[in-house]
Design a protein around this motif. Structure first.
Motif, short mmCIF file in Angstrom:
data_model
loop_
_atom_site.label_atom_id
_atom_site.label_comp_id
_atom_site.label_asym_id
_atom_site.label_seq_id
_atom_site.Cartn_x
_atom_site.Cartn_y
_atom_site.Cartn_z
N LYS A 68 0.83 -1.21 0.00
CA LYS A 68 0.00 0.00 0.00
C LYS A 68 0.87 1.26 0.00
O LYS A 68 0.55 2.26 0.66
CB LYS A 68 -0.93 0.01 1.22
N GLU A 69 1.98 1.21 -0.74
CA GLU A 69 2.92 2.32 -0.79
C GLU A 69 3.02 2.88 -2.20
O GLU A 69 3.07 2.13 -3.18
CB GLU A 69 4.31 1.87 -0.32
N LYS A 70 3.08 4.20 -2.29
CA LYS A 70 3.31 4.87 -3.56
C LYS A 70 4.80 4.86 -3.88
O LYS A 70 5.63 5.07 -2.99
CB LYS A 70 2.78 6.30 -3.52
N SER A 71 5.13 4.65 -5.13
CA SER A 71 6.53 4.56 -5.52
C SER A 71 6.69 4.94 -6.98
O SER A 71 5.71 5.07 -7.71
CB SER A 71 7.07 3.14 -5.29
N ASP A 72 7.94 5.10 -7.40
CA ASP A 72 8.23 5.35 -8.80
C ASP A 72 8.52 4.06 -9.56
O ASP A 72 8.94 4.08 -10.70
CB ASP A 72 9.42 6.32 -8.95
N GLY A 73 8.31 2.95 -8.89
CA GLY A 73 8.57 1.64 -9.48
C GLY A 73 9.70 0.91 -8.79
O GLY A 73 9.73 -0.32 -8.77
N LEU A 74 10.62 1.66 -8.19
CA LEU A 74 11.75 1.06 -7.48
C LEU A 74 11.92 1.62 -6.08
O LEU A 74 12.38 0.91 -5.18
CB LEU A 74 13.06 1.27 -8.27
N VAL A 75 11.59 2.89 -5.89
CA VAL A 75 11.81 3.56 -4.61
C VAL A 75 10.47 4.11 -4.12
O VAL A 75 9.78 4.81 -4.87
CB VAL A 75 12.83 4.70 -4.73
N THR A 76 10.12 3.80 -2.87
CA THR A 76 8.90 4.35 -2.31
C THR A 76 9.10 5.83 -1.99
O THR A 76 10.22 6.28 -1.73
CB THR A 76 8.49 3.61 -1.04
N CYS A 77 8.01 6.57 -2.01
CA CYS A 77 8.10 8.01 -1.78
C CYS A 77 8.66 8.32 -0.40
O CYS A 77 9.45 9.26 -0.22
CB CYS A 77 6.72 8.64 -1.96
N ARG A 78 8.27 7.54 0.60
CA ARG A 78 8.73 7.83 1.97
C ARG A 78 10.21 7.56 2.15
O ARG A 78 10.89 8.24 2.92
CB ARG A 78 7.92 7.01 2.96
N ASP A 79 10.74 6.56 1.45
CA ASP A 79 12.17 6.23 1.59
C ASP A 79 13.06 7.21 0.84
O ASP A 79 14.28 7.21 1.05
CB ASP A 79 12.43 4.81 1.09
N ALA A 80 12.49 8.01 -0.05
CA ALA A 80 13.29 8.96 -0.83
C ALA A 80 13.42 10.31 -0.14
O ALA A 80 14.17 11.18 -0.62
CB ALA A 80 12.68 9.15 -2.22
N GLU A 81 12.73 10.52 0.97
CA GLU A 81 12.80 11.79 1.68
C GLU A 81 13.98 11.79 2.65
O GLU A 81 14.06 10.95 3.54
CB GLU A 81 11.50 12.06 2.43
N VAL A 82 14.87 12.75 2.46
CA VAL A 82 16.05 12.87 3.31
C VAL A 82 15.70 13.76 4.50
O VAL A 82 15.18 14.88 4.31
CB VAL A 82 17.23 13.48 2.53
N PRO A 83 15.93 13.31 5.72
CA PRO A 83 15.63 14.15 6.89
C PRO A 83 16.37 15.48 6.83
O PRO A 83 17.57 15.54 6.51
CB PRO A 83 16.13 13.29 8.06
N GLY A 84 15.65 16.57 7.11
CA GLY A 84 16.24 17.89 7.10
C GLY A 84 16.32 18.53 5.73
O GLY A 84 16.84 19.65 5.60
N SER A 85 15.83 17.86 4.70
CA SER A 85 15.94 18.38 3.34
C SER A 85 14.67 19.12 2.93
O SER A 85 13.65 19.09 3.62
CB SER A 85 16.19 17.25 2.35
N THR A 86 14.75 19.80 1.79
CA THR A 86 13.59 20.40 1.14
C THR A 86 13.05 19.37 0.16
O THR A 86 13.73 18.99 -0.79
CB THR A 86 13.97 21.69 0.42
N VAL A 87 11.82 18.90 0.40
CA VAL A 87 11.25 17.79 -0.36
C VAL A 87 10.38 18.31 -1.50
O VAL A 87 9.58 19.24 -1.32
CB VAL A 87 10.42 16.87 0.57
N VAL A 88 10.55 17.69 -2.66
CA VAL A 88 9.75 18.02 -3.84
C VAL A 88 9.02 16.75 -4.27
O VAL A 88 9.66 15.71 -4.52
CB VAL A 88 10.63 18.54 -4.99
N HIS A 89 7.71 16.82 -4.35
CA HIS A 89 6.92 15.67 -4.80
C HIS A 89 5.82 16.16 -5.75
O HIS A 89 4.71 16.46 -5.33
CB HIS A 89 6.31 14.91 -3.62
#
Length: 502
Positions: A430-451
């Protein structure tokens, strides 16, 4: 009929065994002792039967008196766990059995038996006599407790691990304590991208741009080529890091450090890094491990669709008890990476959750480094199955009428593959992804996130599609917008640090 006192040791007290089957006493024990497989199988069946018998026998006990209703009609077999603590004792005709032995049937949990080390079990054909002298028949020896139940519980644990998969690992960085919060930069990114599409470019030429490709980039000749060409036309210094993408994260981190130092000393300019997929992980590792050497040389880092926290694809392939065990995906990946493309399996292992957790707990990005993380969601519509991506081009011999060689695009259905993987992750986790990486795992702590809301798969960022929509931004424009946003984030962070110092 034989008396209980005349029963020889090693002979069953069951008349059906001793009288009707003359070979049982001599042949069957030899058969079990000579064939260990039969011995283990018999032990497993006996232990499993005992496991269910305990619950059945417990229901025949009066809950008030905890005494057997008819102790003369049934008997319980003695089952001793590896710890040496009996679960139930043999029933006697006197009826004065200790109630604690009956209660241990309920109190003893299967986990306690499994926690003990497995002991080799044997079938003992000794007899147990009660106070009246009657034999109680076939009995398990004291070392039969752990083996059968361990096998049974092991199968259950393996099934549970297979069903759960990476469900408990996805998004672990967002749940980890002490991690800095992220900032949403999607709205500003959309504004910058719209300006770029109208010919407004704000990337400074005071820095050098380094593009770090991801896994298998050495075998994709057009990886980041369009982006580098676009930057060069704008008069910007841009390089694609020539690293061995199928190497480990720490090895590539060392090579990226050397790349940055070479560029800095050659051009005298700081470096802005954009890494895609594993390239972003490699670049982040370089800055985490060698920040003391790169502090004055790197202006910021943008990670595009990078499995910074890990990826369920790598974990499910390599983790024991997962899909890789059942369909030999792990073996196929070993052949592909190690044999065909001469890479290192460590490159894929470094993207698993176990490896990422271990690395990030020891090496985190410096707080003063400007970071932008970009993640997308792949489309899983049926139309995507017809999408073809150009990953290379083939040059044909020049025809007689012209002096130029003809070029044919080399295409593969990357979009279809990404859509299939994205649908698998959606259904299973039940996770959104680009096909290989889930959206939540691509967010770097402390970063500016673009989705962005636009559906983009993992391969779109680096390869040109044959059916590009001119009404939408292409991959090179998206990369330019990300780096432009990174420049603004760096200016804002420097201003905050300056104000804090004052």
């Amino acid at each position: 009929m034989r008396e209980g006192g005349d029963t020889r040791r090693g002979e069953s007290g069951n008349p059906s065994v001793t009288e009707k089957d003359g070979l049982a006493e001599g042949l069957i024990p030899k058969l079990f002792n000579s064939v260990p497989v039969l011995n283990d199988a018999a032990s497993y069946v006996a232990q499993t039967t005992s496991y269910f018998t305990r619950f059945l026998s417990d229901r025949s006990v009066d809950p008030k008196s905890r005494e057997p209703r008819s102790s003369a009609l049934y008997e319980e077999e003695l089952v001793t766990f590896p710890s040496g603590e009996p679960v139930a004792t043999t029933a006697t005709t006197s009826g004065d059995r200790n109630s604690s032995a009956a209660q241990s049937i309920v109190s003893e949990s299967p986990e306690a038996a499994i926690a003990a080390p497995a002991v080799h079990s044997e079938v003992s054909r000794t007899t147990v006599e009660d106070s009246s002298g009657h034999s109680s028949g076939l009995q398990l020896s004291n070392n039969t407790g752990g083996n059968g139940m361990s096998i049974f519980q092991g199968l259950i644990d393996r099934a549970l691990r297979t069903v759960r998969g990476s469900a408990d690992d996805i998004g672990w960085l967002q749940r980890a304590s002490g991690m800095p919060p992220v900032e949403d930069g999607t709205e500003r990114f959309v504004e910058i991208l719209e300006d770029i599409r109208h010919g407004i470019h704000k990337l400074p030429d005071s820095v050098v741009y380094l593009l770090v490709p991801g896994l298998f980039s050495n075998h994709g000749p057009l990886y980041f080529v369009d982006t580098k060409t676009r930057f060069s036309k704008m008069g910007l210094a841009c390089h694609i890091a020539k690293i061995h993408s199928e190497a480990s994260v720490e090895k590539n981190a060392r090579e990226i450090k050397e790349y940055v130092e070479e560029i800095y000393w050659g051009a005298g300019k700081r470096v802005l890094i954009l890494g895609h997929s594993k390239g972003g992980v490699d670049a982040a590792a370089a800055l985490s491990l060698y920040w003391s050497d790169l502090r004055e040389k790197v202006a910021g880092l943008a990670l595009a669709q990078s499995p910074y926290g890990g990826t369920p694809i790598a974990s499910d392939i390599l983790r024991e008890g997962q899909l890789g065990d059942y369909v030999n995906v792990r073996k196929l990946m070993e052949i592909l990476i190690c044999k065909l493309i001469k890479g290192d399996m460590q490159a894929l292992e470094d993207l698993t959750y176990e490896k990422r957790k271990k690395f990030l707990m020891q090496h985190q990005l410096p707080a003063e480094l400007p970071v932008v993380s970009f993640h997308t969601e792949a489309s899983i519509s049926p139309a995507v199955l017809a999408t073809l991506s150009r990953v290379a081009h083939a040059e044909l011999p020049a025809p007689l009428s012209t002096a130029q060689a003809a070029k044919l695009p080399v295409v593969i259905p990357l979009g279809a593959a990404m859509a299939a993987c994205a649908q698998l992750l959606q259904i299973r986790y039940k996770e959104k992804s680009d096909g290989l990486v889930t959206c939540r795992d691509a967010e770097v702590p402390g970063s500016t996130v673009v989705h962005p809301k636009r559906k983009l798969d993992h391969a779109w960022m680096v390869y040109s599609s044959l059916n590009n929509d001119t009404s939408e931004a292409d991959a090179s424009q998206v990369c330019e917008a990300l780096l432009t946003l990174l420049v603004e984030v760096g200016q804002k962070k420097r201003h905050q640090l300056t104000s804090k110092d004052e």
